[in-house]
Write an enzyme that holds these catalytic residues in place. Structure first.
Site, PDB file in Angstrom:
ATOM      1  N   GLY A   9      15.106   7.299 -14.736  1.00 51.68           N
ATOM      2  CA  GLY A   9      15.751   8.335 -13.921  1.00 51.68           C
ATOM      3  C   GLY A   9      15.038   9.664 -14.022  1.00 51.68           C
ATOM      4  N   ALA A  10      13.702   9.619 -13.933  1.00 52.54           N
ATOM      5  CA  ALA A  10      12.923  10.860 -14.055  1.00 52.54           C
ATOM      6  C   ALA A  10      12.718  11.522 -12.696  1.00 52.54           C
ATOM      7  CB  ALA A  10      11.585  10.570 -14.720  1.00 52.54           C
ATOM      8  N   GLY A  13      16.994  16.025 -12.039  1.00 55.48           N
ATOM      9  CA  GLY A  13      17.787  16.551 -13.148  1.00 55.48           C
ATOM     10  C   GLY A  13      17.084  16.572 -14.494  1.00 55.48           C
ATOM     11  N   GLY A  15      15.993  14.146 -16.451  1.00 52.40           N
ATOM     12  CA  GLY A  15      14.820  13.275 -16.608  1.00 52.40           C
ATOM     13  C   GLY A  15      13.557  13.941 -16.087  1.00 52.40           C
ATOM     14  N   TYR A 190      32.469   6.152 -16.263  1.00 54.88           N
ATOM     15  CA  TYR A 190      31.283   6.906 -16.697  1.00 54.88           C
ATOM     16  C   TYR A 190      31.398   7.271 -18.179  1.00 54.88           C
ATOM     17  CZ  TYR A 190      28.188  10.925 -17.409  1.00 54.88           C
ATOM     18  OH  TYR A 190      27.257  11.799 -17.922  1.00 54.88           O
TER      19      TYR A 190
HETATM   20  P1  NDP Z   1      20.880  13.202 -12.064  1.00 57.95           P
HETATM   21  O1  NDP Z   1      21.827  12.557 -11.115  1.00 57.95           O
HETATM   22  O2  NDP Z   1      20.148  14.424 -11.617  1.00 57.95           O
HETATM   23  O3  NDP Z   1      19.828  12.151 -12.585  1.00 57.95           O
HETATM   24  C1  NDP Z   1      20.139  10.830 -12.773  1.00 57.95           C
HETATM   25  C2  NDP Z   1      18.911   9.995 -12.587  1.00 57.95           C
HETATM   26  O4  NDP Z   1      19.281   8.613 -12.755  1.00 57.95           O
HETATM   27  C3  NDP Z   1      18.289  10.111 -11.199  1.00 57.95           C
HETATM   28  O5  NDP Z   1      16.899  10.177 -11.351  1.00 57.95           O
HETATM   29  C4  NDP Z   1      18.706   8.824 -10.532  1.00 57.95           C
HETATM   30  O6  NDP Z   1      17.801   8.340  -9.566  1.00 57.95           O
HETATM   31  C5  NDP Z   1      18.692   7.880 -11.731  1.00 57.95           C
HETATM   32  N1  NDP Z   1      19.387   6.618 -11.450  1.00 57.95           N
HETATM   33  C6  NDP Z   1      20.651   6.437 -11.029  1.00 57.95           C
HETATM   34  N2  NDP Z   1      20.883   5.125 -10.830  1.00 57.95           N
HETATM   35  C7  NDP Z   1      19.750   4.472 -11.150  1.00 57.95           C
HETATM   36  C8  NDP Z   1      19.350   3.120 -11.125  1.00 57.95           C
HETATM   37  N3  NDP Z   1      20.178   2.157 -10.719  1.00 57.95           N
HETATM   38  N4  NDP Z   1      18.100   2.804 -11.525  1.00 57.95           N
HETATM   39  C9  NDP Z   1      17.236   3.764 -11.907  1.00 57.95           C
HETATM   40  N5  NDP Z   1      17.550   5.058 -11.925  1.00 57.95           N
HETATM   41  C10 NDP Z   1      18.787   5.422 -11.541  1.00 57.95           C
HETATM   42  O7  NDP Z   1      21.784  13.523 -13.352  1.00 57.95           O
HETATM   43  P2  NDP Z   1      21.445  14.219 -14.764  1.00 57.95           P
HETATM   44  O8  NDP Z   1      20.045  14.644 -14.821  1.00 57.95           O
HETATM   45  O9  NDP Z   1      22.511  15.214 -14.993  1.00 57.95           O
HETATM   46  O10 NDP Z   1      21.711  13.014 -15.756  1.00 57.95           O
HETATM   47  C11 NDP Z   1      20.752  12.543 -16.671  1.00 57.95           C
HETATM   48  C12 NDP Z   1      21.431  12.111 -17.949  1.00 57.95           C
HETATM   49  O11 NDP Z   1      22.054  13.217 -18.573  1.00 57.95           O
HETATM   50  C13 NDP Z   1      22.528  11.063 -17.761  1.00 57.95           C
HETATM   51  O12 NDP Z   1      22.406  10.111 -18.790  1.00 57.95           O
HETATM   52  C14 NDP Z   1      23.799  11.852 -17.935  1.00 57.95           C
HETATM   53  O13 NDP Z   1      24.852  11.035 -18.406  1.00 57.95           O
HETATM   54  C15 NDP Z   1      23.361  12.840 -18.964  1.00 57.95           C
HETATM   55  N6  NDP Z   1      24.165  14.037 -19.085  1.00 57.95           N
HETATM   56  C16 NDP Z   1      24.237  14.945 -18.060  1.00 57.95           C
HETATM   57  C17 NDP Z   1      24.998  16.084 -18.226  1.00 57.95           C
HETATM   58  C18 NDP Z   1      25.127  17.083 -17.154  1.00 57.95           C
HETATM   59  O14 NDP Z   1      25.855  18.036 -17.358  1.00 57.95           O
HETATM   60  N7  NDP Z   1      24.483  16.938 -16.021  1.00 57.95           N
HETATM   61  C19 NDP Z   1      25.688  16.354 -19.492  1.00 57.95           C
HETATM   62  C20 NDP Z   1      25.517  15.329 -20.479  1.00 57.95           C
HETATM   63  C21 NDP Z   1      24.772  14.238 -20.281  1.00 57.95           C
HETATM   64  P3  NDP Z   1      17.740   8.931  -8.054  1.00 57.95           P
HETATM   65  O15 NDP Z   1      16.965  10.204  -8.159  1.00 57.95           O
HETATM   66  O16 NDP Z   1      17.023   7.873  -7.323  1.00 57.95           O
HETATM   67  O17 NDP Z   1      19.145   9.148  -7.610  1.00 57.95           O
END
Ligand code: NDP
Length: 315
Positions: A9-10, A13, A15, A190
């Site tokens: 998921g890079a 956000g 990643g 979630y």
């Molecule tokens: P984003 O939605 O910005 O990023 C999530 C990423 O996961 C995206 O790159 C997305 O891909 C990818 N993804 C989703 N489904 C799949 C799949 N089936 N296969 C491969 N990749 C997938 O969210 P965040 O950056 O906020 O989240 C990143 C991590 O941080 C998560 O684990 C979240 O639980 C954690 N987190 C976030 C917080 C926050 O406040 N935001 C707080 C605490 C933890 P695509 O770009 O294609 O949609």
């Protein structure tokens, strides 16, 4: 040589910010494991990651077949794997009905937990073979799964119960779509998946740290209120959440800062302790945080491990 780090998921956000922070050190080659190839390429370009420092590879965590193919492709590339960051996640707080992965598991737990569970198990072997001095496997956790915090006490609270829904297949047909066997709730699914992530990290540590010398870690990088994670939330929430986090809870952290924190867990020589859940204080200093009772329950971690092995076809 440079270290090779796989980040799921890079493409957005946390990643993406982590990929950028690592690439900029000049010491890491980032393998961006993403479901949308074009989006990932564009994102890397947009934030200015130089071509020499990254490779995009297809990975859809909502398909175990895709996870296996990704691992095969990675092996064919013959790059040693030194670090894995399980970061991708979906969050579906407004979903009224469950949706499912390719193999028919509820989507949040299927993607965030089962996809990463299989990926980390398969890549353990590859990481064992790497000669890198400090190998690390990181699974991004969250405060929301920790009921020992204020944020973790906002209902619906995480609760895996006795795992009866998961053990019965989490398919919404023969079993509930929820791990505890209850009624579907997207926000809870979630949070449950994040508890699974934190339990898995600790179980990996107990089973493999001594033998492999890999550091297993989880973290809560802070509330990154503007990421795509909230894309499925109602518009009013998306408007109010960032200022609420900035001025009321003061838990707000920018994507850039959160990316630096996760990058620290990847390479900082002071963060080599295994089995730890890292958090950061107001001065952005890292500390070992306490997990909730459920998220540190060793018996539940073992049971989750065994049930998950069956579901992903490892047992
Ligand atoms: P984003 O939605 O910005 O990023 C999530 C990423 O996961 C995206 O790159 C997305 O891909 C990818 N993804 C989703 N489904 C799949 C799949 N089936 N296969 C491969 N990749 C997938 O969210 P965040 O950056 O906020 O989240 C990143 C991590 O941080 C998560 O684990 C979240 O639980 C954690 N987190 C976030 C917080 C926050 O406040 N935001 C707080 C605490 C933890 P695509 O770009 O294609 O949609």
């Amino acid at each position: 040589r440079k270290g090779n780090v796989v980040i799921t998921g890079a493409s957005s956000g946390l990643g993406l910010a982590t990929a950028k922070a690592l690439a900029e050190t000049g010491k890491w080659h980032v393998i961006m494991a993403c479901r949308d190839f074009l989006k990932a390429e564009r994102a890397a370009k947009k934030v200015g990651i130089s071509k020499a420092n990254y490779t995009v590879m297809h990975l859809d965590l909502a398909s175990l077949e895709s996870v296996r193919q990704f691992v095969d492709n990675l092996r064919r590339s013959e790059k040693p794997i030194d670090c894995l960051v399980c970061n991708a996640a979906v969050y579906l707080p407004t979903a009224k009905e469950p949706t499912y992965t390719a193999e028919g598991f509820e989507l949040s737990v299927g993607t965030n937990h089962l996809g990463h569970f299989l990926l980390s198990r398969l890549l353990l072997d590859d990481m064992k073979q790497s000669d890198f001095p400090s190998k690390r496997m990181i699974i991004v956790g969250s405060i929301t799964g920790n009921t020992n915090t204020l944020a973790g006490n906002v209902p619906p609270k995480a609760n895996l119960g006795d795992l009866r829904g998961l053990a019965a297949g989490l398919d919404g047909v023969n079993s509930s779509a929820m791990i505890d066997g209850g009624e579907f709730d997207g926000a809870k699914a979630y949070k449950d998946s994040k508890v699974c992530n934190m339990l898995t990290m600790q179980e990996l540590h107990r089973r493999y740290h001594e033998e492999t010398e890999i550091t297993f870690a989880s973290l809560y990088p802070g509330c990154i209120a503007e990421t795509g994670l909230f894309r499925n939330h109602i518009a009013l929430f998306r408007t109010l959440f960032p200022p609420f986090q900035k001025y009321i809870t003061k838990g707000y952290v920018s994507e850039e800062e959160a990316g630096k924190r996760l990058a620290q867990v990847v390479f900082d020589p002071s963060l080599t302790k295994s089995g730890v859940y890292w958090s950061w204080n107001k001065n952005s200093a890292s500390f070992e945080n306490q997990l909730s009772k459920e998220a540190s329950d060793t018996e539940k971690a073992r049971k989750l491990w065994e049930v998950s092995e069956k579901l992903v076809g490892l047992a």
